[in-house]
Design an enzyme around this catalytic site. Sequence first.
Site, short mmCIF file in Angstrom:
data_model
loop_
_atom_site.label_atom_id
_atom_site.label_comp_id
_atom_site.label_asym_id
_atom_site.label_seq_id
_atom_site.Cartn_x
_atom_site.Cartn_y
_atom_site.Cartn_z
N THR A 1 0.83 -1.21 0.00
CA THR A 1 0.00 0.00 0.00
C THR A 1 0.87 1.26 0.00
O THR A 1 0.61 2.22 -0.74
CB THR A 1 -0.89 0.01 1.27
OG1 THR A 1 -1.69 -1.16 1.24
CG2 THR A 1 -1.75 1.25 1.34
N ASP B 1 2.84 -8.28 10.60
CA ASP B 1 4.13 -8.95 10.36
C ASP B 1 5.33 -8.15 10.87
O ASP B 1 6.42 -8.69 10.99
CB ASP B 1 4.32 -9.21 8.86
CG ASP B 1 3.38 -10.26 8.30
OD1 ASP B 1 2.61 -10.83 9.10
OD2 ASP B 1 3.41 -10.52 7.09
N ARG C 1 1.58 -33.09 16.25
CA ARG C 1 0.33 -32.47 15.79
C ARG C 1 0.61 -31.04 15.32
O ARG C 1 1.45 -30.35 15.88
CB ARG C 1 -0.69 -32.40 16.92
CG ARG C 1 -1.21 -33.75 17.37
CD ARG C 1 -2.23 -34.31 16.38
NE ARG C 1 -2.92 -35.47 16.91
CZ ARG C 1 -2.47 -36.73 16.84
NH1 ARG C 1 -1.32 -36.99 16.24
NH2 ARG C 1 -3.18 -37.71 17.36
O1 F6P Z 1 0.69 -9.19 5.41
C1 F6P Z 1 0.07 -9.64 6.54
C2 F6P Z 1 -0.44 -11.03 6.36
O2 F6P Z 1 -1.03 -11.29 7.57
C3 F6P Z 1 0.61 -12.08 5.98
O3 F6P Z 1 1.36 -12.57 7.05
C4 F6P Z 1 -0.23 -13.13 5.33
O4 F6P Z 1 0.50 -13.91 4.42
C5 F6P Z 1 -1.26 -12.33 4.62
O5 F6P Z 1 -1.43 -11.14 5.35
C6 F6P Z 1 -2.58 -13.05 4.45
O6 F6P Z 1 -3.47 -12.22 3.80
P1 F6P Z 1 -4.94 -12.55 3.33
O7 F6P Z 1 -5.84 -11.80 4.23
O8 F6P Z 1 -5.00 -12.03 1.95
O9 F6P Z 1 -5.16 -14.02 3.45
#
Ligand code: F6P
Length: 343
Positions: free
Chosen positions: A106, A128, A266
Amino acid sequence: MRIGILTSGGDCPGLNAVIRSAVLHGIKSFDDELVGIRNGWAGLIDKDYFELPRQVVRGLARTGGTILGTSRTHPYNAEGGGPKNIKRNMEEMALDALIVIGGEGTLAGAQRLYQDGINLVGVPKTIDNDLRGTDYTFGFDTALSIATDAMDRLRTTGESHHRCMVAEVMGRHVGWIALHSGLSAGAHAILIPEFPTPMEQVSEWVTQVHERGRSPLVVVAEGFIPEGHTDPVAEAGVEASGRPRLGGIGEWVTHQIEDLTGIETRNTVLGHIQRGGAPTGYDRVLSTRFGMAAIDLIHRGHYGRMVSLAGTEIVDVDLDQALAGLKEVPQQRYDEAKVLFGR
Ligand code: F6P
């Protein structure tokens, strides 16, 4: 001034707190008019927006998600996008400036639009925590606390059954959630995208822990690429944008551990639970301070900048600086955690 706010990319706890504080500070301190743009860049392209008087943001700091909605629409690639159209739409909506709340993708779009003459400032968002130019992004602390709670629970059930437990957490390109939640829950191995680790090494750590009568906990970030592999596991296919939908590495690691050690194992995938629900107190405060600082940046005319956390101070940096590569876990932070793996 009349200021538009948009949230774009994956949602994140704290987005509503940013919106609330920007609206309150703008109205109370500058007599601004605030406008909510729906669903990220898509709302700016479609002129889909609504007014944000202060009643609309009442109580928002403690809520999850975003009242504006979000999308992964690209401001240049989408139909009707591009700087000319966006500038025209902003004029028609009588907007003087934009607050763009988002992660790396973004903010990269925002930076291009700024260079093409659009008045905007950025607010860094991502669970993240992979953005440069800020010590922390909001949302990370909430994700960490959710993941820590989940791992504490995995440990008690794991101990009862003498099993190895694997927890897959988010972290597309970097391992901050895995590193911090693993450290806080006392994980016996943490596997992150920055450091490919052979499964033989992971199995050795797991066996050592099992042999001393404990139930091993292995935390793996979704973007972890095992040694000898070239791509992350993405079992759910690709999104419309072509971006792979990550997930599945936890299951893969689980089978590898079982095959190599013979220990019953698991897997649990935390997934979007890490992004949902109310923000922690820390994230509410950080988001609130970011929202107010974004309004101040606009009133100083400091466009093309992003609000940022440096230690405990809110400062601002050039969007360029924030976008100069992802903030990865450095070697010494991983080595520090590694001391506690295995034995
Ligand atoms: O960028 C943040 C994040 O949470 C990533 O860790 C993850 O891969 C992605 O978004 C998942 O996004 P979506 O909501 O598109 O599944």
